[in-house]
Design an enzyme around this catalytic site. Sequence first.
Site, PDB file in Angstrom:
ATOM      1  N   CYS A 166       0.883  -1.183   0.000  1.00 24.23           N
ATOM      2  CA  CYS A 166       0.000   0.000   0.000  1.00 24.23           C
ATOM      3  C   CYS A 166       0.914   1.225   0.000  1.00 24.23           C
ATOM      4  O   CYS A 166       1.035   1.934   1.000  1.00 24.23           O
ATOM      5  CB  CYS A 166      -0.927   0.013   1.210  1.00 24.23           C
ATOM      6  SG  CYS A 166      -2.013  -1.414   1.332  1.00 24.23           S
ATOM      7  N   GLY A 226       4.020   7.265  -0.589  1.00 19.60           N
ATOM      8  CA  GLY A 226       5.386   6.858  -0.903  1.00 19.60           C
ATOM      9  C   GLY A 226       6.433   7.060   0.164  1.00 19.60           C
ATOM     10  O   GLY A 226       7.587   6.647  -0.018  1.00 19.60           O
ATOM     11  N   LYS A 285       7.139   5.682   3.088  1.00 19.07           N
ATOM     12  CA  LYS A 285       7.798   4.473   3.597  1.00 19.07           C
ATOM     13  C   LYS A 285       8.541   3.751   2.478  1.00 19.07           C
ATOM     14  O   LYS A 285       9.565   3.109   2.724  1.00 19.07           O
ATOM     15  CB  LYS A 285       6.775   3.563   4.276  1.00 19.07           C
ATOM     16  CG  LYS A 285       6.115   4.200   5.491  1.00 19.07           C
ATOM     17  CD  LYS A 285       5.061   3.303   6.083  1.00 19.07           C
ATOM     18  CE  LYS A 285       4.206   4.069   7.065  1.00 19.07           C
ATOM     19  NZ  LYS A 285       3.405   5.146   6.410  1.00 19.07           N
ATOM     20  N   ASP A 317      -4.568  -3.615  -6.716  1.00 20.39           N
ATOM     21  CA  ASP A 317      -5.370  -3.628  -5.496  1.00 20.39           C
ATOM     22  C   ASP A 317      -4.851  -4.762  -4.617  1.00 20.39           C
ATOM     23  O   ASP A 317      -4.998  -5.946  -4.949  1.00 20.39           O
ATOM     24  CB  ASP A 317      -6.847  -3.853  -5.838  1.00 20.39           C
ATOM     25  CG  ASP A 317      -7.745  -3.802  -4.601  1.00 20.39           C
ATOM     26  OD1 ASP A 317      -7.228  -3.948  -3.471  1.00 20.39           O
ATOM     27  OD2 ASP A 317      -8.962  -3.627  -4.762  1.00 20.39           O
ATOM     28  N   ASP A 349       1.431  -1.385   5.095  1.00 18.13           N
ATOM     29  CA  ASP A 349       0.969  -0.184   5.815  1.00 18.13           C
ATOM     30  C   ASP A 349      -0.452   0.081   5.329  1.00 18.13           C
ATOM     31  O   ASP A 349      -0.667   0.808   4.367  1.00 18.13           O
ATOM     32  CB  ASP A 349       1.892   0.995   5.523  1.00 18.13           C
ATOM     33  CG  ASP A 349       1.481   2.240   6.281  1.00 18.13           C
ATOM     34  OD1 ASP A 349       1.408   2.178   7.522  1.00 18.13           O
ATOM     35  OD2 ASP A 349       1.209   3.270   5.631  1.00 18.13           O
ATOM     36  N   CYS A 408      -1.633   3.987  11.010  1.00 23.88           N
ATOM     37  CA  CYS A 408      -1.472   5.274  11.700  1.00 23.88           C
ATOM     38  C   CYS A 408      -2.698   5.532  12.567  1.00 23.88           C
ATOM     39  O   CYS A 408      -3.268   6.624  12.574  1.00 23.88           O
ATOM     40  CB  CYS A 408      -1.243   6.415  10.707  1.00 23.88           C
ATOM     41  SG  CYS A 408      -2.560   6.648   9.488  1.00 23.88           S
TER      42      CYS A 408
END
Length: 425
Positions: free
Chosen positions: A257, A261, A263, A308, A326, A378
Amino acid sequence: MDINRKTAFDVLMDVEKNEAYSNLSLNNYIEKNRPDSPAFVRELVYGVLKNKFLLDRFLQQLIPSGLKKVKKQDLMLLRMGVYQISYMDSVPEYAAVSRTVDMAKKLARGREGFINGVLRGYIRNRQQLVLPDRKEKLEEYLSVMYSVEPWIVRLWTEAYGEEKAEELLKASNETPELCIRVNLMKTHRDSLKERLEAQDFQVKKSEVSCRGLLVRGSGLLETKEYEEGFFSVQDEASILASDMLGAEPADKVADVCAAPGGKTFATAELMAGEGVIYAMDKYEHKLKLMEAQAKRAGIYNIRLLLHDSTAPRQELKGQMDKVLADVPCSGLGVMRRKPEIKYKGRQDLEELIERQERILKAAAEYVRAGGILVYSTCTINPLENENQIEKFLRGNKEFKALEQKQLLPTGGTDGFFICKMRKEQ
């Protein structure tokens, strides 16, 4: 009309009516309107957004007919006026009222008298305005005081207890420090710190990530160092997810995921431009933005894949040394950066949790024997974090948890959950 307040109004209405992201809308309208004090605009926008329920509680007591019949533009002007009166020391009370009324003459024609009266009533009567009774209605009190949906108060109270929940709510209303990630392919932390300090920025080292610097000062993204890719903006907790992944040169890595960008690039920089990272996202326009940022940072070992990630790509199964998932989440850990999250309902949470589960399951199929899988969000929600990991490990006995962290905004970082797992041989 005051261009700074007009810009703030435009952003706030965009967030209110169009569910725009506050940070993106701010950047858009600041570029479009060219206000002479962007800092004032940001302070006013985030102040109103972070305190919306509290401001409305005050206004409800000043308008006999209540807020339901008040038009959105009128209500937004009133929120802006009350916030300036109570919370912006740089704005005299008379200026807060007069400038808001001037705006009303253009943006809410015929309602300027009403808006003037309510704001003057607030100045006269604000000491008599009351909050919900803390002892009798604690959940309602915390929801209004910290302007957050009641379900979030309930979630954190059940998970952490009343005292810790209030600490989290308070921390989620504070203004975060700006953190940047040093691009180790181009410089190192001490050198970049010295270069920025020479340009009058205040800089200190992150204690969370050895690649992080906390920076104060304006114009950071106009510096030569940014243009040449010496650093990128990324919170300490987010950097830590890539640090824990521990990618090395020559690794094969999948970031399932990837957009926007941060990470991916943080991982690529640890790999010194060697090996390969398969960066996946289901939105093509986001991948194009990543392509531009990779070029600025001087990163060329990323393979962008339109995909996906709720289902695995067959050709990559069992091939990856390191995999980062993530996943999309409720975002409760970044409310101090995106206060509009505080007002979202929980109606879609079950669907989101099911999507996270599918992404994690698919990501696990990429990991080779002995490889590493990192799951991160997060958010601060056991249902999306600890519970997801417990369920995954029960159903995938070949994976073992190595390290798990729940970072909280009370510790100065964004709220972030990270779990590092190994696939046994």
